[in-house]
Motif scaffolding. Structure first.
Motif, mmCIF file in Angstrom:
data_model
loop_
_atom_site.group_PDB
_atom_site.id
_atom_site.type_symbol
_atom_site.label_atom_id
_atom_site.label_comp_id
_atom_site.label_asym_id
_atom_site.label_seq_id
_atom_site.Cartn_x
_atom_site.Cartn_y
_atom_site.Cartn_z
ATOM 1 N N GLY A 49 48.318 38.737 43.249
ATOM 2 C CA GLY A 49 47.227 38.578 43.557
ATOM 3 C C GLY A 49 47.375 39.375 44.707
ATOM 4 N N VAL A 53 42.973 42.291 43.297
ATOM 5 C CA VAL A 53 41.777 42.621 43.997
ATOM 6 C C VAL A 53 42.103 44.227 43.393
ATOM 7 N N PRO A 58 37.843 40.642 45.873
ATOM 8 C CA PRO A 58 37.972 39.194 46.238
ATOM 9 C C PRO A 58 37.327 37.513 46.026
ATOM 10 N N ASN A 107 41.905 31.607 51.002
ATOM 11 C CA ASN A 107 41.456 32.938 49.852
ATOM 12 C C ASN A 107 40.842 33.761 49.771
ATOM 13 N N TYR A 111 43.074 37.426 50.042
ATOM 14 C CA TYR A 111 42.645 38.121 48.732
ATOM 15 C C TYR A 111 42.386 39.973 49.234
#
Length: 327
Positions: A49, A53, A58, A107, A111
């Motif tokens: 991740g 990004v 995100p 999440n 992110y």
């Protein structure tokens, strides 16, 4: 589905060597490897991740993650759990709240945090989560908080502050917190709210609940992307590979492996494995060539020790329950 004890009842005495808790040794071994796989994939979400990004924003990453994961989650839920969808639909207010807190809120904050801090730092701050959940459960669920648990929460918090400050706590008074660290602390708070809400919610089979929450997350984010003129699709093969990894391994396989393990091992024992997310993240980032500061390792060790100390009462209950005669 038959329980482990019922399934073994038909076997001749001594046919399967048993361990504490009544589970066959082979099943316990498979369960342990399932937990290792689940936590390894969740650690991969931090590492992969952090790179994703930089190619996918995100909001788009969270939408695409759950859009890709939705179909396999629904199929697995139907095949494995065979839920009563009418009962699931009756729990929609809870599933909506859980989706907003967990699949969306956590999440998105994670992110966004990974745009400003590295994966190892984020995982170290996230390691404080079990201690904060214990504290929140005492406040909102009236669960008993022992002095040992309080000491564990304080220790874990001290470890987080060491990580955030880079080992110089005085720096926090002058420079304050970094953007990534603040966002990651927010993610921990949101996940704590998700966990407390989940304990109050009606019982829904876990993979089914995740699938429905994924559908809610996709449904809520779709109008946002339409309003802002579309979403950012992976522009390179590397970005596409990162998205597929995140959508399949931590989003589908981790949940399947984790919930499979919980059919054999008690939740308190399985929860200890969550600390391996930080360990695996450290190993993966080191293999990727990243250099970590001593303060990260010291602070991370203090966090993990604090979390273990916080959960000592749960371990004691688990050991006592395993010693009780079974009817």
């Amino acid at each position: 589905m038959e329980s482990v004890e019922q399934g073994l009842a038909a076997r001749p005495p001594g046919a399967v060597k048993m361990q504490a808790g009544g589970a066959p040794r082979r099943k316990r071994t498979v369960a342990v490897f399932s937990l290792l796989g689940a936590t390894l994939f969740w650690a991969g979400n931090y590492v992969v991740g952090a790179g994703a990004v930089h190619n996918i924003d995100p909001l788009s990453l969270v939408f695409l993650r759950w859009a890709v994961a939705l179909v396999p989650l629904l199929l697995i839920a139907q095949l494995v759990e065979k839920p009563c969808w009418r009962s699931v639909a009756a729990a929609w207010p809870w599933l909506l709240a859980l989706s907003v807190c967990g699949l969306l809120g956590y999440n998105l904050l994670l992110y966004f945090a990974l745009e400003h801090t590295d994966a190892f730092n984020a995982s170290l701050i996230n390691a404080f989560n079990p201690a904060l959940i214990t504290l929140a459960a005492a406040v909102f669920l009236r669960e008993r908080l022992t002095p040992l648990a309080v000491a564990g929460v304080v220790m874990a918090l001290a470890g987080v502050l060491i990580v955030i400050s880079g080992g110089d706590l005085g720096r926090l008074a002058t420079a304050g917190f970094g953007t990534g660290e603040v966002l990651m602390v927010g993610a921990v708070v949101v996940w704590t709210a998700y966990t407390v809400t989940g304990r109050l919610a009606p019982k829904v089979p876990p993979i089914t609940a995740t699938a429905v929450q994924a559908a809610v997350a996709v449904g809520l984010l779709a109008p946002v992307h339409l309003a802002k003129g579309g979403l950012a699709l992976p522009a390179t093969d590397g970005a596409l590979a990162s998205l597929l990894f995140i959508a399949i391994f931590p989003s589908v396989l981790s949940y399947v492996l984790w919930n499979r393990a919980l059919t054999v091992l008690p939740a308190a024992g399985a929860g200890v494995f969550l600390n391996l997310i930080t360990v695996f993240t450290a190993v993966l980032t080191l293999l990727a060539g990243q250099v970590h500061a001593a303060a990260q390792f010291v602070g991370g060790a203090i966090v993990v020790c604090g979390v273990v100390l916080t959960n000592v009462p749960a371990f004691r209950r688990q050991r006592r329950d395993a010693q009780l005669p079974r009817g």
